[in-house]
Design a protein around this motif. Sequence first.
Motif, PDB file in Angstrom:
ATOM      1  N   ALA A   1      -9.473  11.686   0.291  1.00  0.00           N
ATOM      2  CA  ALA A   1      -9.907  11.055  -0.941  1.00  0.00           C
ATOM      3  C   ALA A   1      -9.620  11.855  -2.279  1.00  0.00           C
ATOM      4  O   ALA A   1      -9.439  11.022  -3.504  1.00  0.00           O
ATOM      5  CB  ALA A   1     -11.445  10.628  -0.977  1.00  0.00           C
ATOM      6  N   LEU A   2      -9.818  13.211  -2.402  1.00  0.00           N
ATOM      7  CA  LEU A   2      -9.404  13.906  -3.690  1.00  0.00           C
ATOM      8  C   LEU A   2      -7.922  13.743  -4.143  1.00  0.00           C
ATOM      9  O   LEU A   2      -7.619  13.462  -5.102  1.00  0.00           O
ATOM     10  CB  LEU A   2      -9.645  15.379  -3.324  1.00  0.00           C
ATOM     11  CG  LEU A   2     -11.391  15.753  -3.430  1.00  0.00           C
ATOM     12  CD1 LEU A   2     -11.484  16.925  -3.113  1.00  0.00           C
ATOM     13  CD2 LEU A   2     -11.755  15.132  -4.868  1.00  0.00           C
ATOM     14  N   VAL A   3      -7.041  13.555  -3.050  1.00  0.00           N
ATOM     15  CA  VAL A   3      -5.749  13.810  -3.560  1.00  0.00           C
ATOM     16  C   VAL A   3      -5.096  12.387  -3.548  1.00  0.00           C
ATOM     17  O   VAL A   3      -3.799  12.295  -3.829  1.00  0.00           O
ATOM     18  CB  VAL A   3      -5.048  14.691  -2.491  1.00  0.00           C
ATOM     19  CG1 VAL A   3      -5.258  16.140  -2.461  1.00  0.00           C
ATOM     20  CG2 VAL A   3      -4.855  13.914  -0.883  1.00  0.00           C
TER      21      VAL A   3
ATOM     22  N   ILE B   1       0.840  -1.016   0.068  1.00  0.00           N
ATOM     23  CA  ILE B   1      -0.043  -0.058   0.020  1.00  0.00           C
ATOM     24  C   ILE B   1       0.879   1.186  -0.055  1.00  0.00           C
ATOM     25  O   ILE B   1       1.795   1.304   0.959  1.00  0.00           O
ATOM     26  CB  ILE B   1      -0.833   0.019   1.164  1.00  0.00           C
ATOM     27  CG1 ILE B   1      -1.992  -1.099   1.167  1.00  0.00           C
ATOM     28  CG2 ILE B   1      -1.876   1.315   1.074  1.00  0.00           C
ATOM     29  CD1 ILE B   1      -2.879  -1.166   2.385  1.00  0.00           C
ATOM     30  N   ASP B   2       0.696   2.088  -1.125  1.00  0.00           N
ATOM     31  CA  ASP B   2       1.594   3.146  -1.146  1.00  0.00           C
ATOM     32  C   ASP B   2       0.756   4.591  -0.728  1.00  0.00           C
ATOM     33  O   ASP B   2      -0.685   4.471  -1.035  1.00  0.00           O
ATOM     34  CB  ASP B   2       2.105   3.518  -2.446  1.00  0.00           C
ATOM     35  CG  ASP B   2       2.837   2.332  -3.055  1.00  0.00           C
ATOM     36  OD1 ASP B   2       3.543   1.544  -2.139  1.00  0.00           O
ATOM     37  OD2 ASP B   2       3.069   2.094  -4.116  1.00  0.00           O
ATOM     38  N   ILE B   3       1.284   5.461   0.048  1.00  0.00           N
ATOM     39  CA  ILE B   3       0.747   6.837   0.373  1.00  0.00           C
ATOM     40  C   ILE B   3       1.111   7.671  -1.004  1.00  0.00           C
ATOM     41  O   ILE B   3       2.196   7.946  -1.111  1.00  0.00           O
ATOM     42  CB  ILE B   3       1.321   7.338   1.432  1.00  0.00           C
ATOM     43  CG1 ILE B   3       1.200   6.246   2.874  1.00  0.00           C
ATOM     44  CG2 ILE B   3       0.676   8.546   1.822  1.00  0.00           C
ATOM     45  CD1 ILE B   3      -0.215   6.080   2.761  1.00  0.00           C
ATOM     46  N   VAL B   4       0.217   7.681  -1.739  1.00  0.00           N
ATOM     47  CA  VAL B   4       0.197   8.589  -3.241  1.00  0.00           C
ATOM     48  C   VAL B   4      -0.574   9.819  -2.842  1.00  0.00           C
ATOM     49  O   VAL B   4      -1.868   9.749  -2.834  1.00  0.00           O
ATOM     50  CB  VAL B   4       0.031   7.872  -4.592  1.00  0.00           C
ATOM     51  CG1 VAL B   4       0.454   8.508  -5.628  1.00  0.00           C
ATOM     52  CG2 VAL B   4       0.829   6.339  -4.222  1.00  0.00           C
ATOM     53  N   ILE B   5       0.095  10.884  -3.206  1.00  0.00           N
ATOM     54  CA  ILE B   5      -0.431  12.276  -2.860  1.00  0.00           C
ATOM     55  C   ILE B   5      -0.343  13.073  -4.244  1.00  0.00           C
ATOM     56  O   ILE B   5       1.044  13.270  -4.164  1.00  0.00           O
ATOM     57  CB  ILE B   5      -0.088  13.087  -1.658  1.00  0.00           C
ATOM     58  CG1 ILE B   5      -0.533  12.232  -0.446  1.00  0.00           C
ATOM     59  CG2 ILE B   5      -0.680  14.293  -1.615  1.00  0.00           C
ATOM     60  CD1 ILE B   5      -0.215  12.798   0.859  1.00  0.00           C
ATOM     61  N   ARG B   6      -1.120  13.037  -5.171  1.00  0.00           N
ATOM     62  CA  ARG B   6      -1.067  14.183  -6.236  1.00  0.00           C
ATOM     63  C   ARG B   6      -2.123  15.132  -6.208  1.00  0.00           C
ATOM     64  O   ARG B   6      -3.385  14.739  -6.147  1.00  0.00           O
ATOM     65  CB  ARG B   6      -1.028  12.820  -7.551  1.00  0.00           C
ATOM     66  CG  ARG B   6      -0.883  13.691  -8.908  1.00  0.00           C
ATOM     67  CD  ARG B   6      -0.900  12.763  -9.938  1.00  0.00           C
ATOM     68  NE  ARG B   6      -0.844  13.323 -11.309  1.00  0.00           N
ATOM     69  CZ  ARG B   6      -0.870  12.459 -12.289  1.00  0.00           C
ATOM     70  NH1 ARG B   6      -1.267  11.377 -12.288  1.00  0.00           N
ATOM     71  NH2 ARG B   6      -0.745  13.393 -13.489  1.00  0.00           N
ATOM     72  N   VAL B   7      -1.737  16.209  -6.615  1.00  0.00           N
ATOM     73  CA  VAL B   7      -2.744  17.304  -6.747  1.00  0.00           C
ATOM     74  C   VAL B   7      -2.334  17.992  -8.218  1.00  0.00           C
ATOM     75  O   VAL B   7      -1.412  18.528  -8.613  1.00  0.00           O
ATOM     76  CB  VAL B   7      -2.319  18.376  -5.960  1.00  0.00           C
ATOM     77  CG1 VAL B   7      -3.333  19.476  -5.895  1.00  0.00           C
ATOM     78  CG2 VAL B   7      -2.515  17.850  -4.367  1.00  0.00           C
ATOM     79  N   ASP B   8      -3.426  17.702  -9.090  1.00  0.00           N
ATOM     80  CA  ASP B   8      -3.262  18.293 -10.458  1.00  0.00           C
ATOM     81  C   ASP B   8      -4.124  19.551 -10.262  1.00  0.00           C
ATOM     82  O   ASP B   8      -4.796  19.967  -9.280  1.00  0.00           O
ATOM     83  CB  ASP B   8      -3.693  17.349 -11.621  1.00  0.00           C
ATOM     84  CG  ASP B   8      -4.873  16.398 -10.838  1.00  0.00           C
ATOM     85  OD1 ASP B   8      -5.585  16.848 -10.405  1.00  0.00           O
ATOM     86  OD2 ASP B   8      -4.886  15.315 -11.784  1.00  0.00           O
ATOM     87  N   HIS B   9      -4.742  19.960 -11.496  1.00  0.00           N
ATOM     88  CA  HIS B   9      -5.415  21.153 -11.867  1.00  0.00           C
ATOM     89  C   HIS B   9      -6.773  21.079 -11.407  1.00  0.00           C
ATOM     90  O   HIS B   9      -7.479  21.701 -10.675  1.00  0.00           O
ATOM     91  CB  HIS B   9      -5.321  21.666 -13.240  1.00  0.00           C
ATOM     92  CG  HIS B   9      -4.215  22.265 -13.575  1.00  0.00           C
ATOM     93  ND1 HIS B   9      -3.593  23.305 -13.136  1.00  0.00           N
ATOM     94  CD2 HIS B   9      -3.093  21.659 -14.517  1.00  0.00           C
ATOM     95  CE1 HIS B   9      -2.195  23.395 -13.542  1.00  0.00           C
ATOM     96  NE2 HIS B   9      -2.110  22.569 -14.623  1.00  0.00           N
ATOM     97  N   HIS B  10      -7.379  19.658 -11.881  1.00  0.00           N
ATOM     98  CA  HIS B  10      -8.987  19.871 -11.497  1.00  0.00           C
ATOM     99  C   HIS B  10      -8.938  19.116  -9.969  1.00  0.00           C
ATOM    100  O   HIS B  10     -10.063  19.454  -9.480  1.00  0.00           O
ATOM    101  CB  HIS B  10      -9.385  18.840 -12.391  1.00  0.00           C
ATOM    102  CG  HIS B  10      -8.820  17.303 -12.452  1.00  0.00           C
ATOM    103  ND1 HIS B  10      -8.035  16.753 -13.279  1.00  0.00           N
ATOM    104  CD2 HIS B  10      -9.038  16.133 -11.493  1.00  0.00           C
ATOM    105  CE1 HIS B  10      -7.425  15.626 -12.947  1.00  0.00           C
ATOM    106  NE2 HIS B  10      -8.291  15.219 -11.927  1.00  0.00           N
ATOM    107  N   THR B  11      -7.849  18.518  -9.343  1.00  0.00           N
ATOM    108  CA  THR B  11      -7.834  18.447  -8.128  1.00  0.00           C
ATOM    109  C   THR B  11      -8.199  19.698  -7.287  1.00  0.00           C
ATOM    110  O   THR B  11      -8.682  19.795  -6.257  1.00  0.00           O
ATOM    111  CB  THR B  11      -6.983  17.691  -7.475  1.00  0.00           C
ATOM    112  OG1 THR B  11      -6.677  16.343  -8.279  1.00  0.00           O
ATOM    113  CG2 THR B  11      -6.861  17.197  -6.110  1.00  0.00           C
ATOM    114  N   VAL B  12      -6.989  20.604  -7.732  1.00  0.00           N
ATOM    115  CA  VAL B  12      -7.304  21.920  -7.034  1.00  0.00           C
ATOM    116  C   VAL B  12      -8.608  22.698  -7.043  1.00  0.00           C
ATOM    117  O   VAL B  12      -8.906  23.101  -5.931  1.00  0.00           O
ATOM    118  CB  VAL B  12      -6.054  22.922  -7.647  1.00  0.00           C
ATOM    119  CG1 VAL B  12      -6.030  24.333  -7.030  1.00  0.00           C
ATOM    120  CG2 VAL B  12      -4.653  22.349  -7.319  1.00  0.00           C
ATOM    121  N   ALA B  13      -9.175  22.498  -8.329  1.00  0.00           N
ATOM    122  CA  ALA B  13     -10.549  22.941  -8.248  1.00  0.00           C
ATOM    123  C   ALA B  13     -11.694  22.547  -7.552  1.00  0.00           C
ATOM    124  O   ALA B  13     -12.341  23.194  -6.755  1.00  0.00           O
ATOM    125  CB  ALA B  13     -11.103  23.173  -9.837  1.00  0.00           C
TER     126      ALA B  13
END
Length: 336
Positions: A77-79, A22-34
């Motif tokens: 959940a979003l990130v 299980i990886d802790i993967v946090i990614r924030v792209d443009h639609h995630t910011v919105a």
Amino acid sequence: SYQYINLPVAFSGPAHFQGFGIDIVIRVDHHTVAALVVVELCVIGALGWHRYMGRVEPGAARFHALVSLFLFAATGALVSFDLAELLTFWALAGVATYLLLAHRWGNDGASRNTRIALALPFLTDLFLLCGVAVVYSRYGVQNLTTLVPILSTTPGATVTALAIAAVLLFVGVGGRLALWPVHAWVTRTATDSPAAASAMTQAVWSVVAIVVLYRLMPIAGASNLPALRALPYACAASAVIAPLLALVSSEPRRAITLLGIAATAVGAAVVVHAFEKVGFHFTFAIAGLACVLAAAPARVACCMAASAIAAATGTPATAAVGDGWQWPAGTAEAIR
């Protein structure tokens, strides 16, 4: 990304199945910011309304603690780009949602009517869990960044398995989008839960679920076309039936909730349909996301307005009078 768990489970066979990680993967792209901005606006707006109009609600400290937990889980959940990580935050947000909607636990009628907010979403969340399990059983990968490129190149991964996974994932996400016929957990709690909690959960879950649907749609896109075409029809049915139910509803808060479901269903249909056309799916998908993100603050505002009107024009005791919503509370009580 950070590797949180890595357990060896086998010493032979494909490398992906020799260990469970299980990886802790946090990614924030443009639609995630919105999406994060919209979620914050919805929560802050609902809390601002609740501070004035809901000041008589019991357990203010508990309510704000649950809102903080719900916001933390929704943000997680979003990130999240790891499926196990996503399920963890998804389940945590589901628990916080039920506790928020059942905040009036001292009222017997309200506590009975809010049980559906636990049972029905729990059932659809099981579909999401089963869909993730099917994907992992074929690929041995939970990180979406590495999963999407190998959907069509992994030996042993059949189109049928992808179609089954796509349907299970869609049902799981559709339950939180409150698509028909699994919409009762938002319509039945619209009048028995605190208005701020109902509006907040409706808007935030629509944003979180549509973003997750957008990220999971490549799995459906890699499956067979008939299975993919069935998903927009389900969204279209919800977009048509929900407004019809709103027309025959005598309760304004439920009617507004049903109209919000219709707007969300339109956005979900656009997102799903986008992956049927190669070369244009990103444009269509972003349009579907924008539709739901724009509707979320409007849902909060309309729910707050309907609750304020209901509080000003009538009380639950005046419902027995007949046309109680059309009479001022004092006049209806005098007539009664």
